[in-house]
Design an enzyme around this catalytic site. Structure first.
Site, PDB file in Angstrom:
ATOM      1  N   LYS A   1       0.834  -1.196   0.000  1.00  0.00           N
ATOM      2  CA  LYS A   1       0.000   0.000   0.000  1.00  0.00           C
ATOM      3  C   LYS A   1       0.877   1.257   0.000  1.00  0.00           C
ATOM      4  O   LYS A   1       2.087   1.189   0.198  1.00  0.00           O
ATOM      5  CB  LYS A   1      -0.908   0.010   1.236  1.00  0.00           C
TER       6      LYS A   1
ATOM      7  N   TYR B   1      17.282  29.593   6.514  1.00  0.00           N
ATOM      8  CA  TYR B   1      16.154  30.358   7.036  1.00  0.00           C
ATOM      9  C   TYR B   1      16.160  30.355   8.561  1.00  0.00           C
ATOM     10  O   TYR B   1      16.395  29.330   9.203  1.00  0.00           O
ATOM     11  CB  TYR B   1      14.829  29.759   6.553  1.00  0.00           C
TER      12      TYR B   1
END
Length: 329
Positions: A5, A226
């Protein structure tokens, strides 16, 4: 029953199915859409949709595709009884023995097996399954309790049994029953909280890598990235690698998360950007733009990176984005 899955835990469902098909007895997916993609690609072996069917469309698809479904909720029983199907479906009856997520109370097992066996929309006797909540820590008492509840509820019932996920396959032999459901172990990740993949004899299927695209110098006290979350304490060589959270690398990976450059460990420094990360290359004697950077895989276990980022290997593997080029070998 190989669990593929979620794009085979980020590895590509159809690629993995093609590789595994000759080696497994069945495939397990989450939903009917995933099962349909496998059938359209020509996979004819048994498939189980672990979430079962959510509505009449799903149920009819399961019938047309010859896909087995998990039944875990009363509305599914009502839908089975009310729908005329092209052909009956194979059913796995899910019991909630302690996961607290999907499944019927074990006390209802006999009643439900009788109802499903008599339903013309169900082929033969349903299988019986449950899911273990704490198998990654096999010493925990919840495991024995769940096994005991399942045994007590199903002792006198017909049908094949399935209880074991990857962790239980490796550490709880009493849970093996008729069908096992390996997931993360297929891809080389450890399902056990205190054991490494290598220690369990598992090898990584995925190696996530990129290249250095720039190298520059920082003076002591200068920041990178950042928010200026990291500042150099010495003259530092900073490497910039072309990967970021848009590719699936975790934005929350902290300073110090291990990365390989030319096979040698270096720390991540600064905040992960959308398309780039920055690395401290100061202690590498020779490194240059274009060198290979490995984020996890061969030489650097994904479990170790996940631990540094305070998550699990499943999360990292499933994050890898479609824009990452896939090279198979």
């Amino acid at each position: 029953m190989a669990v593929i899955k979620a794009e085979a835990y980020g590895h590509g469902m159809l690629r993995v199915a093609e590789s595994l098909a000759p080696r497994v007895d069945a495939l397990a997916v989450s939903c009917l859409d995933e099962a349909a993609a496998l059938r359209e690609a020509g996979h004819h072996q048994p498939i189980l949709a672990l979430q079962g069917f959510k509505d009449e469309r799903d149920l009819r698809a399961a019938s047309q595709l010859d896909v087995a479904v998990t039944v875990h909720e009363d509305s599914q029983l009502r839908l089975l009884a009310a729908t005329r199907l092209h052909r009956p479906v194979r059913v796995w009856l899910k019991l909630d023995t302690g996961m607290g997520r999907l499944g019927f109370a074990p006390s209802r097992a006999a009643e439900l097996v009788a109802a499903l066996t008599s339903d013309p929309n169900v082929t033969a006797v349903p299988g019986l399954m449950t899911h273990l909540a704490c198998a990654d820590a096999p010493e925990r008492p919840e495991n024995a309790a769940q096994l005991a509840r399942f045994e007590a509820a199903t002792r006198h019932l017909p049908g094949e049994r399935s209880l074991a996920n990857s962790a239980a396959i490796l550490a709880l032999p009493d849970a093996h029953a008729d069908w096992v459901r390996p997931g993360i172990m297929l891809y080389g990740g450890s399902p056990l909280a205190d054991q490494s993949a290598a220690g369990l004899g598992l090898r990584p299927v995925m190696t996530l890598s990129t290249r250095l695209i720039a190298i520059h110098a920082l003076a002591p006290g200068e920041a990178v990235g950042y928010g200026a979350t990291w500042r150099s304490e010495r003259p530092t060589r900073v490497g910039v690698a072309a990967i970021g959270y848009a590719d699936g690398y975790p934005r929350h990976a902290p300073n110090g998360t291990p990365v390989l450059v030319r096979g040698q460990r270096v720390p991540l420094i600064g905040r992960v950007s959308m398309d780039m990360i920055t690395l401290d290359l100061t202690d590498l004697e020779t490194v240059q733009v274009g060198d290979v950077v490995t984020l996890w895989g061969e030489g650097l276990p994904v479990d170790e990176v996940a631990a540094a980022a305070r998550t699990i290997s499943y999360d990292l593997l499933c994050r890898v984005h479609d824009r990452v080029q896939v090279v198979t070998g």
